[in-house]
Design an enzyme around this catalytic site. Structure first.
Site, mmCIF file in Angstrom:
data_model
loop_
_atom_site.group_PDB
_atom_site.id
_atom_site.type_symbol
_atom_site.label_atom_id
_atom_site.label_comp_id
_atom_site.label_asym_id
_atom_site.label_seq_id
_atom_site.Cartn_x
_atom_site.Cartn_y
_atom_site.Cartn_z
ATOM 1 N N ASN A 10 0.885 -1.168 0.000
ATOM 2 C CA ASN A 10 0.000 0.000 0.000
ATOM 3 C C ASN A 10 0.921 1.215 0.000
ATOM 4 O O ASN A 10 1.466 1.583 1.022
ATOM 5 C CB ASN A 10 -0.888 -0.022 1.249
ATOM 6 N N LYS A 12 0.314 4.293 -0.412
ATOM 7 C CA LYS A 12 -0.266 5.515 0.169
ATOM 8 C C LYS A 12 0.044 6.734 -0.721
ATOM 9 O O LYS A 12 0.227 6.587 -1.924
ATOM 10 C CB LYS A 12 0.218 5.718 1.603
ATOM 11 N N HIS A 95 -9.582 1.205 4.350
ATOM 12 C CA HIS A 95 -8.331 1.389 5.098
ATOM 13 C C HIS A 95 -8.592 2.358 6.257
ATOM 14 O O HIS A 95 -9.358 3.315 6.116
ATOM 15 C CB HIS A 95 -7.246 1.934 4.169
ATOM 16 N N GLU A 97 -6.951 4.750 7.394
ATOM 17 C CA GLU A 97 -6.687 6.168 7.093
ATOM 18 C C GLU A 97 -7.849 6.785 6.320
ATOM 19 O O GLU A 97 -8.176 7.960 6.513
ATOM 20 C CB GLU A 97 -5.358 6.295 6.323
ATOM 21 N N GLU A 167 -5.832 -5.122 10.160
ATOM 22 C CA GLU A 167 -4.816 -4.114 10.451
ATOM 23 C C GLU A 167 -5.131 -3.401 11.765
ATOM 24 O O GLU A 167 -5.954 -2.464 11.777
ATOM 25 C CB GLU A 167 -4.767 -3.085 9.333
ATOM 26 N N GLY A 173 2.007 2.058 10.668
ATOM 27 C CA GLY A 173 2.961 3.155 10.527
ATOM 28 C C GLY A 173 3.613 3.564 11.832
ATOM 29 O O GLY A 173 4.253 4.617 11.909
ATOM 30 N N SER A 213 2.996 -2.450 10.296
ATOM 31 C CA SER A 213 4.451 -2.480 10.512
ATOM 32 C C SER A 213 5.074 -3.841 10.218
ATOM 33 O O SER A 213 6.028 -4.245 10.878
ATOM 34 C CB SER A 213 4.793 -2.019 11.930
HETATM 35 C C1 PEP Z 1 -0.963 0.015 5.921
HETATM 36 O O1 PEP Z 1 -1.097 1.215 5.799
HETATM 37 O O2 PEP Z 1 -1.776 -0.745 5.399
HETATM 38 C C2 PEP Z 1 0.161 -0.478 6.715
HETATM 39 C C3 PEP Z 1 0.112 -1.704 7.159
HETATM 40 O O3 PEP Z 1 1.188 0.405 6.938
HETATM 41 P P1 PEP Z 1 2.585 0.081 7.670
HETATM 42 O O4 PEP Z 1 3.095 -1.211 7.087
HETATM 43 O O5 PEP Z 1 3.452 1.238 7.361
HETATM 44 O O6 PEP Z 1 2.272 -0.083 9.128
#
Ligand code: PEP
Length: 251
Positions: A10, A12, A95, A97, A167, A173, A213
């Protein structure tokens, strides 16, 4: 049943179109693994250049969002028809966000999921709890609700081709990964929810990713769990680490 792993980046709001093409070139030799599905979910403006850059490779094209209407007066939005015409295969919806900053709700996720299925996309439906919800002990209740609303009106046959990304919001993040035990527990719980909605065959077929992460150091353990069928990867998808995750068996 052995489910094929799916490792999706992803990106972003990070790569300009020219940076996106460079990133595809950098990652190209690192992401060739015929045993897993590799997907780049990219910003709308990068879709066409990335489509051209991945031509002939094992990488599949994905988008980070979609609108639930076919067309109309929705300034700034991208329709499923546009994504289809551009060659997109996978689409992330729900997601955290998008939920946090752009008003995405379980109801709009449901509308989007139905639309993506109608158009023949492979949806990636995100769910996950906040730290407060985890500490209050309501993680699974919350996720059950998210899944039940998102899948409302979706048949068993359609559901088995959907990808669910678990998630935990507190792990996105932040560099804080869920422990392998926490991730496996919730992914297993999601599979039981799907079994309750659609029966065992659909639950066995559906793919559930962990995201939050995930990186080159923790991918092997996470991806070796019985109920974790892949990863949705943010930060590490923009680095050579993504290649390590794609080859997680050797990580
Ligand atoms: C995401 O935004 O789907 C995500 C898992 O981000 P990160 O790996 O940076 O935590």
């Amino acid at each position: 049943m052995s489910r094929r792993k799916i490792i999706a980046g992803n990106w972003k709001m990070n790569q300009t179109p020219s940076e996106a093409v460079e990133l595809v070139k950098t990652l190209a030799p690192l992401v060739q693994n015929p045993d897993v599905d590799v997907v780049y979910c990219v910003p709308a403006i990068d879709i066409i250049p990335v489509r051209e850059a991945i031509k002939g490779s094992n990488v599949r094209l994905g988008a980070e969002n979609v609108h639930f209407e076919d067309k109309g007066a929705f300034t700034g939005e991208i329709s499923p028809k546009m994504l289809k015409d551009a060659g997109v295969e996978y689409v992330i919806i729900g997601h955290s966000e998008r939920r946090q900053y752009f008003g995405e709700t379980d109801q709009t996720v449901n509308k989007k999921l139905l639309k993506l299925i109608e158009y023949g996309f492979r949806p990636i439906v995100c769910c996950g709890e906040t730290l407060e919800q985890r500490e209050a002990g309501i993680t699974m209740d919350w996720i059950n609700m998210q899944i039940k609303i998102a899948f409302s009106g979706v048949s068993a046959q359609q559901a088995k081709d959907v990808v669910i990304a678990y998630e935990p919001i507190w792990a996105i993040g932040t560099g804080k990964t869920a422990t392998t035990g926490q991730a496996e527990e919730i992914c297993g719980g999601i599979r039981r929810t799907i079994a309750g909605l659609y029966g065992e065959a659909t639950a066995e077929a559906i793919r559930i990713q962990y995201g939050g992460s995930m990186n080159a150091a923790n991918c092997k353990e996470l991806l070796s769990q019985a109920n974790i069928d892949g990863g949705l990867i943010g930060g590490a998808s923009l680095k050579p680490d993504f290649g390590t995750i794609v080859h997680y068996q050797k990580a």
